[in-house]
Scaffold this motif. Structure first.
Motif, mmCIF file in Angstrom:
data_model
loop_
_atom_site.group_PDB
_atom_site.id
_atom_site.type_symbol
_atom_site.label_atom_id
_atom_site.label_comp_id
_atom_site.label_asym_id
_atom_site.label_seq_id
_atom_site.Cartn_x
_atom_site.Cartn_y
_atom_site.Cartn_z
ATOM 1 N N UNK A 134 0.849 -1.185 0.000
ATOM 2 C CA UNK A 134 0.000 0.000 0.000
ATOM 3 C C UNK A 134 0.888 1.240 0.000
ATOM 4 N N UNK A 135 0.881 1.927 -1.117
ATOM 5 C CA UNK A 135 1.701 3.119 -1.270
ATOM 6 C C UNK A 135 1.177 3.924 -2.452
ATOM 7 N N UNK A 136 1.640 5.143 -2.564
ATOM 8 C CA UNK A 136 1.285 5.992 -3.695
ATOM 9 C C UNK A 136 2.179 5.726 -4.901
ATOM 10 N N UNK A 137 3.123 4.821 -4.777
ATOM 11 C CA UNK A 137 4.130 4.636 -5.806
ATOM 12 C C UNK A 137 3.993 3.284 -6.502
ATOM 13 N N UNK A 138 4.326 3.257 -7.785
ATOM 14 C CA UNK A 138 4.367 1.998 -8.527
ATOM 15 C C UNK A 138 5.554 1.184 -8.013
ATOM 16 N N UNK A 139 5.602 -0.122 -8.307
ATOM 17 C CA UNK A 139 6.765 -0.914 -7.886
ATOM 18 C C UNK A 139 8.092 -0.337 -8.387
ATOM 19 N N UNK A 140 8.124 0.142 -9.615
ATOM 20 C CA UNK A 140 9.366 0.712 -10.153
ATOM 21 C C UNK A 140 9.758 1.967 -9.377
ATOM 22 N N UNK A 141 8.794 2.839 -9.132
ATOM 23 C CA UNK A 141 9.083 4.058 -8.374
ATOM 24 C C UNK A 141 9.530 3.726 -6.952
ATOM 25 N N UNK A 142 8.830 2.795 -6.331
ATOM 26 C CA UNK A 142 9.136 2.433 -4.957
ATOM 27 C C UNK A 142 10.540 1.842 -4.834
ATOM 28 N N UNK A 143 10.880 0.904 -5.699
ATOM 29 C CA UNK A 143 12.208 0.291 -5.647
ATOM 30 C C UNK A 143 13.292 1.334 -5.909
ATOM 31 N N UNK A 144 13.051 2.232 -6.845
ATOM 32 C CA UNK A 144 14.013 3.299 -7.135
ATOM 33 C C UNK A 144 14.259 4.158 -5.902
ATOM 34 N N UNK A 145 13.188 4.570 -5.248
ATOM 35 C CA UNK A 145 13.321 5.432 -4.071
ATOM 36 C C UNK A 145 14.001 4.706 -2.912
ATOM 37 N N UNK A 146 13.650 3.454 -2.693
ATOM 38 C CA UNK A 146 14.257 2.684 -1.601
ATOM 39 C C UNK A 146 15.752 2.522 -1.825
ATOM 40 N N UNK A 147 16.128 2.143 -3.042
ATOM 41 C CA UNK A 147 17.549 1.945 -3.324
ATOM 42 C C UNK A 147 18.314 3.263 -3.227
ATOM 43 N N UNK A 148 17.689 4.341 -3.661
ATOM 44 C CA UNK A 148 18.355 5.648 -3.557
ATOM 45 C C UNK A 148 18.569 6.035 -2.098
ATOM 46 N N UNK A 149 17.561 5.817 -1.273
ATOM 47 C CA UNK A 149 17.698 6.164 0.143
ATOM 48 C C UNK A 149 18.746 5.285 0.828
ATOM 49 N N UNK A 150 18.740 4.001 0.513
ATOM 50 C CA UNK A 150 19.678 3.077 1.156
ATOM 51 C C UNK A 150 21.125 3.399 0.808
ATOM 52 N N UNK A 183 7.312 6.162 3.090
ATOM 53 C CA UNK A 183 6.876 5.908 1.708
ATOM 54 C C UNK A 183 5.694 4.951 1.673
ATOM 55 N N UNK A 184 5.608 4.119 2.693
ATOM 56 C CA UNK A 184 4.586 3.066 2.727
ATOM 57 C C UNK A 184 3.315 3.490 3.436
ATOM 58 N N UNK A 185 3.188 4.782 3.711
ATOM 59 C CA UNK A 185 1.955 5.243 4.363
ATOM 60 C C UNK A 185 0.798 5.083 3.400
ATOM 61 N N UNK A 186 -0.390 5.310 3.884
ATOM 62 C CA UNK A 186 -1.586 5.059 3.089
ATOM 63 C C UNK A 186 -1.598 5.912 1.824
ATOM 64 N N UNK A 187 -2.202 5.416 0.757
ATOM 65 C CA UNK A 187 -2.242 6.162 -0.510
ATOM 66 C C UNK A 187 -2.845 7.543 -0.315
ATOM 67 N N UNK A 188 -2.332 8.445 -1.107
ATOM 68 C CA UNK A 188 -2.781 9.844 -1.152
ATOM 69 C C UNK A 188 -2.452 10.633 0.103
ATOM 70 N N UNK A 189 -1.727 10.048 1.048
ATOM 71 C CA UNK A 189 -1.399 10.788 2.261
ATOM 72 C C UNK A 189 -0.493 11.966 1.937
#
Length: 194
Positions: A134-150, A183-189
């Motif tokens: 549950x997130x506002x991001x697509x899998x591609x966007x989410x993985x990109x952001x996670x890897x960038x933060x890490x 990033x994993x907060x509820x959609x549209x938050x």
């Protein structure tokens, strides 16, 4: 005196270790096969016989680096903050892996795709899609952001890194995990907050 027996596997391991250090320090263009050969205690001709050329040697080094990361850092689509923390740990403990990844992106932006990279991306994206995070991001966007933060702490310019050094490793790791949690907060938050 008995004849010297060559151990091809040991020779390849020495060459890969030397090439890993060389490519991490100098990139593909700046790497010198003479230095790899000297560090590996191997003839340059032997390196070419095993790997073909410098580009193929880099491909072998980077493929092995990706395999090591995948073996060490378990991807769990149901615990993305934990995954980000493990990635942070890996890149902190293995800065050469992060440097190789940076060189790969810089010097191979449109080159031949490496099977290990394609497979790693496919597996993680499929796991994210299946987990229905549950997130506002697509899998591609989410993985990109996670890897960038890490990996962010290892990619700062030196001037900012000096200021950021005030935060100790556990604090930096917690910040990465907390950011991924958000990033994993509820959609549209984010949209409601903005």
């Amino acid at each position: 005196m008995p004849p010297r027996v060559r151990d091809a596997d040991a020779s390849r391991r020495r060459i890969l270790a030397a090439a890993t250090a060389e490519f991490a320090a100098h990139g593909i263009a700046g790497a010198r096969m003479d230095r790899v050969a000297a560090e590996a205690a191997s003839a340059k001709e032997r390196i070419y016989a095993y790997y073909g050329n410098k580009d193929a040697l880099f491909d072998a080094v980077f493929t092995e680096t990706i395999r090591q990361i995948l073996d060490a850092v378990h991807f769990d689509a149901t615990d993305l903050p934990g995954y980000a923390g493990r990635m942070f740990d890996y890149f902190t403990d293995h800065p050469e892996a992060q440097r190789l990844t940076t060189w790969y992106r810089l010097e191979r932006p449109a080159g031949r795709a490496l099977a290990a990279v394609v497979e790693a991306n496919r597996v993680r994206l499929e796991a994210l899609a299946a987990a229905r995070v549950t997130t506002d991001f697509s899998p591609v966007e989410l993985l990109t952001l996670i890897q960038a933060m890490a990996s962010a702490w290892g990619t700062m310019n030196p001037e900012f890194a000096e200021a950021a050094a005030a935060a100790d490793r556990p604090s930096r790791r917690r910040a990465v995990m907390a950011a991924v949690s958000r990033l994993l907060s509820t959609p549209d938050s984010a949209a409601r907050a903005g």
